[in-house]
Design an enzyme around this catalytic site. Structure first.
Site: not given
Ligand code: PMT
Length: 396
Positions: A209, A278, A288, A305-306, A323, A337, A341
């Site tokens: 991403n 995810d 390839k 895994p989360d 985040f 979220k 979590k």
């Molecule tokens: O890196 P930049 O360009 O500065 O951009 C920053 C950002 C937009 C990436 C950052 O500010 C941000 O929002 N990061 C979280 C992105 C997101 O939407 O994550 P999520 O909804 O998939 O996950 C929610 C939370 O769970 C996050 O804290 C993520 O780190 C965590 N997570 C998610 C999936 C997973 N398998 N393991 C996790 O720990």
């Protein structure tokens, strides 16, 4: 500008790195500081006072008996006006003087007479740095409360290689800015994830991403400035490592999970800033993938895994902060979220603000509801978030 209103007394002692002090003055001025330079006689053999005078816009002092100073007390006046005394470069000889309280020229007298914090950036040949006498002096200086910036390791002007190079002016500036931040997380351990993950499809393709790592790196820097011991686990990004931070580079969500779980239990705070994939392809092709079939082969995905949920589920978890980047319904999705979590705080940002840029807009969601932070540079918002986290930690 990070140093507006700050008065920096810059001491330059004799060493080839003295030429880099000119660039340092330029950077300090650019950040809004007032700079007053004092040099040892040895330093004037490497670079002239006129250079520093032109760059700082202030007269430069080199002599304790300077007839320009009516009361002959430059050593008192210069340090009383300063918020900090920075010696860069600090030669082995000068450090030895400071460690032993010698005061036989203007700069050493000024150093002894100071009533402000002292930061020194050592610069010397690697053998001089390793010498038992220098190491003894460094221990003394540290126990006297003096901050030692560096030195760095690498190629030296003498052609040798090792520890002893002065930090680059940009790095010294960063350390100086950090010096003025409140030590809200002193003695605490902070673990962060940053950047994207990359889930391989074949040797050259993958799922990833647009996360640049900027937000996570800014938070790592802000946590370090606040006095924390910081570990940053990051996916593939091209951000420079903030100084004083332990960086662990990983590629996939699985690797990120393993690196985090290895040390999560020992942390006070965990901040998941990474945009973790995810899902990953169930099988990454060894070779390839060719487009020779009539129709495209579907890629079977399995869930990753989360990381954040797993850290939050530890028996005695660190304070967990997540985040959430959303393209709509930010408050609703972020709170969902947070609940899923089981974490006390989630930081919401809209994807159009969060990904890639230098500035952002953040809203904090916790038990008290939604708190929007004023929009601004990611570093400024990172500092505000660290302040909020320090408050939560204190109430834990
Ligand atoms: O890196 P930049 O360009 O500065 O951009 C920053 C950002 C937009 C990436 C950052 O500010 C941000 O929002 N990061 C979280 C992105 C997101 O939407 O994550 P999520 O909804 O998939 O996950 C929610 C939370 O769970 C996050 O804290 C993520 O780190 C965590 N997570 C998610 C999936 C997973 N398998 N393991 C996790 O720990």
């Amino acid at each position: 500008m990070e140093l507006t209103g700050k008065h920096i007394a810059l001491g330059v002692s004799g060493g080839i790195a003295a030429y880099k002090a000119a660039e340092l003055v330029r950077l300090l001025i650019k950040q809004g500081a007032t700079v007053q330079v004092a040099m040892t006689e040895a330093a004037t053999h490497f670079i002239t006072p006129v250079t520093f005078q032109a760059l700082s816009g202030n007269p430069v002092f080199t002599d304790q008996w300077d007839p320009r100073v009516a009361n002959n007390m430059a050593h008192i006046d210069l340090s009383r006006a300063a918020d900090v005394l920075l010696i860069a470069p600090a030669s082995a000889d000068f450090l030895a003087k400071v460690a032993n309280g010698l005061a036989d020229d203007l700069l050493s007298t000024l150093t002894l007479a100071r009533d402000c914090p002292l930061l020194v950036a050592p610069a010397m040949n690697q053998q001089m740095w390793e010498n038992a006498a220098t190491q003894r002096n460094i221990v003394t200086l540290r126990s006297d409360g003096i901050s030692i910036l560096g030195p760095a390791c690498g190629e030296q002007a003498c052609g040798e290689n090792g520890l002893g190079r002065m930090l680059e002016p940009e790095e010294i500036l960063t350390e100086l800015i950090a010096h003025f931040q409140p030590r809200l997380l002193a003695g605490k351990k902070v673990l962060l994830t940053a950047g994207p993950t990359f889930e391989a499809i074949d040797p050259v393709r993958g799922i990833t991403n647009l996360s640049s790592g900027k937000m996570g790196f800014a938070l790592a820097r802000a946590a370090r400035e606040a006095g924390a011991e910081v570990t940053l686990v990051c996916g593939p990004v091209s951000q420079p490592t903030p100084s004083g931070i332990k960086r662990v580079d990983v590629t996939s969500a699985h690797e990120m999970h393993a690196a985090v779980m290895q040390c999560a239990a020992a942390q006070d705070v965990f901040i998941g800033v990474a945009a973790v994939a995810d899902y990953r392809p169930k099988l990454a092709s060894e070779h390839k993938i060719k487009k020779d079939g009539a129709s495209a082969t579907p890629i079977e995905l399995v869930q990753n895994p989360d990381i954040l949920a797993d850290v939050a589920a530890l028996p005695a978890p660190p304070l967990c902060v997540g985040f959430a980047a959303e393209s709509r319904n930010l408050a609703d999705y972020a709170q969902k979220k947070r609940a899923a979590k089981k974490i006390p705080l989630i930081v919401g940002n809209l994807v159009q603000h969060g990904f890639g840029g230098d500035d952002t807009m953040l809203t904090l969601f916790d038990d008290d509801g939604a708190t929007p932070l004023p929009p601004g540079p990611k570093l400024a918002l990172a500092r505000a978030l660290i302040e909020h986290i320090a408050g939560l930690l204190a109430r834990r």
